[in-house]
Enzyme design. Structure first.
Site, PDB file in Angstrom:
ATOM      1  N   SER A  25       0.853  -1.189   0.000  1.00  0.00           N
ATOM      2  CA  SER A  25       0.000   0.000   0.000  1.00  0.00           C
ATOM      3  C   SER A  25       0.887   1.237   0.000  1.00  0.00           C
ATOM      4  O   SER A  25       2.019   1.196   0.503  1.00  0.00           O
ATOM      5  CB  SER A  25      -0.893   0.018   1.248  1.00  0.00           C
ATOM      6  OG  SER A  25      -1.544   1.269   1.398  1.00  0.00           O
ATOM      7  N   TYR A  37      -2.059  -1.206  10.357  1.00  0.00           N
ATOM      8  CA  TYR A  37      -2.116  -1.485   8.918  1.00  0.00           C
ATOM      9  C   TYR A  37      -0.878  -0.957   8.208  1.00  0.00           C
ATOM     10  O   TYR A  37      -0.222  -1.674   7.446  1.00  0.00           O
ATOM     11  CB  TYR A  37      -3.374  -0.853   8.331  1.00  0.00           C
ATOM     12  CG  TYR A  37      -3.478  -0.983   6.828  1.00  0.00           C
ATOM     13  CD1 TYR A  37      -3.898  -2.174   6.231  1.00  0.00           C
ATOM     14  CD2 TYR A  37      -3.148   0.087   5.993  1.00  0.00           C
ATOM     15  CE1 TYR A  37      -3.976  -2.297   4.861  1.00  0.00           C
ATOM     16  CE2 TYR A  37      -3.235  -0.028   4.615  1.00  0.00           C
ATOM     17  CZ  TYR A  37      -3.648  -1.223   4.054  1.00  0.00           C
ATOM     18  OH  TYR A  37      -3.741  -1.340   2.676  1.00  0.00           O
TER      19      TYR A  37
END
Length: 259
Positions: free
Chosen positions: A150, A163
């Site tokens: 990401s 995350y």
């Protein structure tokens, strides 16, 4: 339907978390590019995964749905083993896409909260990659592993401490694995998407979607097939000299100045 360009002709791929969203886009792009077979993994959404597998078959590839909880190391290894057995002992591409993205303040986050994200997003990548590399070394003459990371690996968002940390570690895992597995003909890379559109996203987060469109030089959100295209490229002969690389797919958002 004939392959678009046949870039992945003859390949057998395992895509984790492929029942919807980005995983679905990756699985379908592999089939469109001539993959011989695609293993569609899911944790619980068997019906949705079966629909993806059906579409893969319509595109001319073999497909099977395999279910596994990837927070369990043994389940990760079992998944890879089943995938390779289904593919007649071969596995040429693994895409580690399965992941979770909860939001939670760092203050008050428990170790259990942290582990639930890290085990899904990172430990599963470690276990699946290790198992797939063994198959690729022994039966496939090499192969490719692509982790879905990401842009939050380097630009974290508020409430995403667990995350963002897990995705940063995924990028570094790929670099480390590239160093150690390269001698066996195994290339390991990451794809780091920006905001990918999904059903209901604009209604649920209108301000965020608006801000993203304003920030993106391309003026739009990403689509699952954008990520799929990047994965196809990295698994193909076109990327034969690319390993340990993080391919950012974000419409140019991270190119903007921050001052």
């Amino acid at each position: 339907m004939p392959p678009v360009s046949g870039l992945l002709e003859g390949q057998f791929a395992l895509v984790t978390g492929a029942s919807g969203g980005i995983g679905r886009g990756i699985a379908l792009r592999f089939a469109e590019e001539g993959a011989a077979g695609v293993v569609v993994h899911c944790r619980a959404a068997v019906e949705a995964a079966s629909q993806v597998a059906s579409h893969v078959r319509e595109l001319g590839a073999r497909a099977v749905v395999l279910q596994a909880d990837l927070t369990d190391e043994d389940a990760c290894r079992g998944l890879v083993r089943e995938a390779a057995e289904w593919a007649d002992g071969r596995l040429t591409a693994l895409v580690n896409n399965a992941g979770v993205q909860p939001t939670q303040p760092l203050a008050g986050m428990t170790a259990a909260d942290w582990r639930s994200v890290v085990d899904t997003n990172l430990t599963s990548v470690f276990a699946c990659t290790q198992a797939a590399a063994e198959v690729m070394r022994e039966h496939s003459g090499g192969g490719t592993v692509t982790h879905i990371a990401s842009i939050e690996a380097s630009a974290p968002a508020t409430l995403h401490a667990h995350y963002s940390a897990s995705k940063a570690a995924v990028v570094m895992h790929a670099r480390s694995a590239a160093l150690e597995y390269g001698r066996y003909g195994i290339r390991v890379n990451t794809v780091s998407p920006g905001l990918i559109d999904r059903e209901g996203l604009e209604e649920a987060w209108p301000d965020g979607v608006r801000r993203w469109r304003e920030a993106a030089p391309t003026g739009r959100l990403g689509r699952p097939e954008d990520v799929g295209d990047a994965c196809v490229f990295l698994a193909s002969r076109l990327a034969s000299w690319i390993t340990g690389h993080d391919l950012v797919v974000d419409g140019g958002v991270t190119a903007r100045p921050t001052w």
